[in-house]
Design a protein around this motif. Structure first.
Motif, PDB file in Angstrom:
ATOM      1  N   GLY A   1     -13.362 -25.678 -45.786  1.00  0.00           N
ATOM      2  CA  GLY A   1     -13.106 -24.877 -44.870  1.00  0.00           C
ATOM      3  C   GLY A   1     -13.952 -24.042 -43.417  1.00  0.00           C
ATOM      4  N   PHE A   2     -14.723 -24.025 -43.299  1.00  0.00           N
ATOM      5  CA  PHE A   2     -16.164 -23.761 -42.548  1.00  0.00           C
ATOM      6  C   PHE A   2     -16.675 -23.433 -42.415  1.00  0.00           C
ATOM      7  N   GLY A   3     -17.979 -24.565 -42.352  1.00  0.00           N
ATOM      8  CA  GLY A   3     -19.054 -24.090 -42.428  1.00  0.00           C
ATOM      9  C   GLY A   3     -20.147 -24.364 -41.148  1.00  0.00           C
TER      10      GLY A   3
ATOM     11  N   ARG B   1     -17.433 -20.516 -44.986  1.00  0.00           N
ATOM     12  CA  ARG B   1     -16.662 -19.452 -45.038  1.00  0.00           C
ATOM     13  C   ARG B   1     -14.803 -20.081 -45.490  1.00  0.00           C
ATOM     14  N   GLY B   2     -14.521 -19.127 -45.844  1.00  0.00           N
ATOM     15  CA  GLY B   2     -12.309 -18.822 -45.910  1.00  0.00           C
ATOM     16  C   GLY B   2     -12.213 -20.289 -46.417  1.00  0.00           C
ATOM     17  N   LEU B   3     -13.155 -21.025 -47.280  1.00  0.00           N
ATOM     18  CA  LEU B   3     -13.045 -21.805 -48.339  1.00  0.00           C
ATOM     19  C   LEU B   3     -11.920 -21.539 -49.514  1.00  0.00           C
ATOM     20  N   THR B   4     -10.968 -22.541 -49.663  1.00  0.00           N
ATOM     21  CA  THR B   4     -10.203 -22.775 -50.425  1.00  0.00           C
ATOM     22  C   THR B   4     -10.114 -23.947 -51.031  1.00  0.00           C
ATOM     23  N   ILE B   5      -9.846 -24.098 -52.519  1.00  0.00           N
ATOM     24  CA  ILE B   5      -9.947 -25.410 -53.405  1.00  0.00           C
ATOM     25  C   ILE B   5      -8.904 -25.363 -54.377  1.00  0.00           C
ATOM     26  N   THR B   6      -8.246 -26.695 -54.160  1.00  0.00           N
ATOM     27  CA  THR B   6      -6.924 -26.723 -55.285  1.00  0.00           C
ATOM     28  C   THR B   6      -7.399 -27.791 -56.126  1.00  0.00           C
TER      29      THR B   6
ATOM     30  N   VAL C   1     -15.923 -29.158 -29.044  1.00  0.00           N
ATOM     31  CA  VAL C   1     -16.499 -27.490 -28.725  1.00  0.00           C
ATOM     32  C   VAL C   1     -16.976 -26.920 -29.863  1.00  0.00           C
ATOM     33  N   ALA C   2     -18.064 -26.539 -29.423  1.00  0.00           N
ATOM     34  CA  ALA C   2     -18.895 -26.100 -30.359  1.00  0.00           C
ATOM     35  C   ALA C   2     -18.627 -24.852 -30.311  1.00  0.00           C
ATOM     36  N   ASP C   3     -18.458 -24.205 -30.054  1.00  0.00           N
ATOM     37  CA  ASP C   3     -18.447 -23.109 -29.218  1.00  0.00           C
ATOM     38  C   ASP C   3     -16.986 -21.236 -30.337  1.00  0.00           C
ATOM     39  N   LEU C   4     -16.673 -22.164 -31.519  1.00  0.00           N
ATOM     40  CA  LEU C   4     -15.305 -21.350 -31.469  1.00  0.00           C
ATOM     41  C   LEU C   4     -16.325 -21.170 -32.961  1.00  0.00           C
ATOM     42  N   GLU C   5     -15.167 -19.778 -33.661  1.00  0.00           N
ATOM     43  CA  GLU C   5     -15.631 -19.237 -34.728  1.00  0.00           C
ATOM     44  C   GLU C   5     -14.692 -18.904 -35.659  1.00  0.00           C
ATOM     45  N   PRO C   6     -14.659 -19.039 -36.975  1.00  0.00           N
ATOM     46  CA  PRO C   6     -13.335 -18.520 -37.617  1.00  0.00           C
ATOM     47  C   PRO C   6     -13.380 -17.275 -37.954  1.00  0.00           C
TER      48      PRO C   6
ATOM     49  N   ARG D   1     -15.068 -27.590 -39.545  1.00  0.00           N
ATOM     50  CA  ARG D   1     -14.554 -27.592 -40.579  1.00  0.00           C
ATOM     51  C   ARG D   1     -14.775 -28.979 -40.974  1.00  0.00           C
ATOM     52  N   ALA D   2     -14.698 -27.877 -42.510  1.00  0.00           N
ATOM     53  CA  ALA D   2     -15.632 -29.068 -43.926  1.00  0.00           C
ATOM     54  C   ALA D   2     -14.446 -28.997 -44.223  1.00  0.00           C
ATOM     55  N   THR D   3     -14.294 -30.374 -45.701  1.00  0.00           N
ATOM     56  CA  THR D   3     -13.757 -30.346 -46.274  1.00  0.00           C
ATOM     57  C   THR D   3     -14.269 -31.651 -47.433  1.00  0.00           C
TER      58      THR D   3
END
Length: 325
Positions: free
Chosen positions: A269-271, A254-259, A320-325, A289-291
């Motif tokens: 983004g978030f995986g 989700r929320g993937l941004t590419i440059t 902290v493993a219970d967050l959501e994007p 958080r994924a890069t």
């Protein structure tokens, strides 16, 4: 900086094209708006179309992969070509046909030589460039054997040819820079396609498909220890472990941004890995958080670095493993 490849399109014994390519390179080296490199097709002995069409940017033959990497590294080209029987050399046509996406949305100019200056070879090259999505510039340098070569063999260009070459180089550099946004857009689409392939391979639990997407020297900062995993085998061990835990795997970005710029691209983004465990329990997993860092090679865009991380609570020192994007 913009990089222009000077493609020497003849490999014939006793060729005079190397003199012309050297002249182009020496004149171009005086410019400060781009860097120039000679691509001599003698250094790239390609087979005769033994690879499948290069629309995907992935090639089986190592010779093709090496040539594709050289072409991919350039933003534009100056083709130095003779005219053979009213046409371009077969070795140049073969090189043009061997790859595809690596030529796209780049500029092309022509320096030709022959009985009538190589003009008819350039006429056909312009048609080929259109099919390859190469933007050919109008100015060109035409070198007749009778006037620009002593005894037809020693290159001795007239003074007017220097001005013609400067004009040609200026157009190629300008168009190469102007097309940069289109190349970036194409790179973004290609990288997104590679990440789609990662998702498909994970869902299929296909380690060999994943191997083709990672560079051999990939460095991965994953959520599991150690601090880094170096090399494809180390990276795939992590995914193999996931496959042994899950009966059915799903993966979501989700929320993937590419440059993208040149032969490098960065995505963030978030995986989340989720699915059904071997014991039948369905789990939603956790968002990380994924890069991703990609490099363009003869095998297409490959992942050279990735990182997955979770925030941590400063007071407790725990993730902290219970967050959501």
């Amino acid at each position: 900086m913009t990089k222009i490849g000077i493609v020497l399109g003849s490999t014939r014994p006793g060729r005079i094209g190397d003199q012309v390519a050297q002249w182009v390179h020496e004149r171009a080296a005086r410019r400060e708006d781009a860097e120039f490199t000679v691509i001599d097709l003698r250094d790239h002995p390609l087979p005769h179309l033994e690879d499948p069409p290069g629309f995907s940017g992935q090639y089986d033959d190592p010779r093709t992969r090496a040539f594709a990497a050289v072409v991919a590294s350039c933003d534009g080209f100056v083709f130095v070509t003779p005219e053979y029987n009213h046409s371009l050399p077969g070795v140049l046509k073969n090189a043009l046909d061997h790859v595809y996406v690596e030529w796209n949305t780049k500029a092309a100019g022509f320096v030709s030589y022959g009985g009538v200056g190589g003009a008819r070879a350039v006429e056909q090259l312009r048609l080929v460039c259109g099919a390859l999505q190469l933007a050919d510039v109008t100015p060109q340098v035409t070198l007749p054997l009778a006037t620009e070569f002593d005894l037809g063999t020693v290159f001795a260009p007239g003074e007017h040819q220097f001005a013609a070459l400067d004009t040609l180089l200026g157009h190629v550099v300008a168009w190469s820079a102007a097309l940069a946004p289109l190349r970036a857009g194409g790179a973004e689409a290609a990288v997104r396609g590679r990440l789609d392939a990662v998702v498909e391979a994970l869902r299929a639990k296909d380690l060999e498909a994943l191997r083709r997407i990672y560079a051999p020297d990939v460095v991965s900062f994953d959520v599991e220890p150690p601090l880094q995993h170096v090399g494809t085998d180390a990276k795939l061990k992590n995914w193999a472990k996931v496959f042994t835990i899950f009966e059915k795997v799903d993966y979501e970005l989700r929320g993937l941004t590419i440059t993208a710029s040149g032969d490098l691209a960065v995505g963030h983004g978030f995986g989340r890995v989720s699915g059904t465990l071997k014991n039948g329990v369905v789990t939603d997993g956790m968002w990380v958080r994924a890069t991703f860092v990609f490099r363009k090679t003869g095998d297409g865009w490959v992942i050279v670095h990735d990182q997955a991380s979770v925030p941590f609570d400063v007071a407790s020192g725990r993730g902290v493993a219970d967050l959501e994007p």
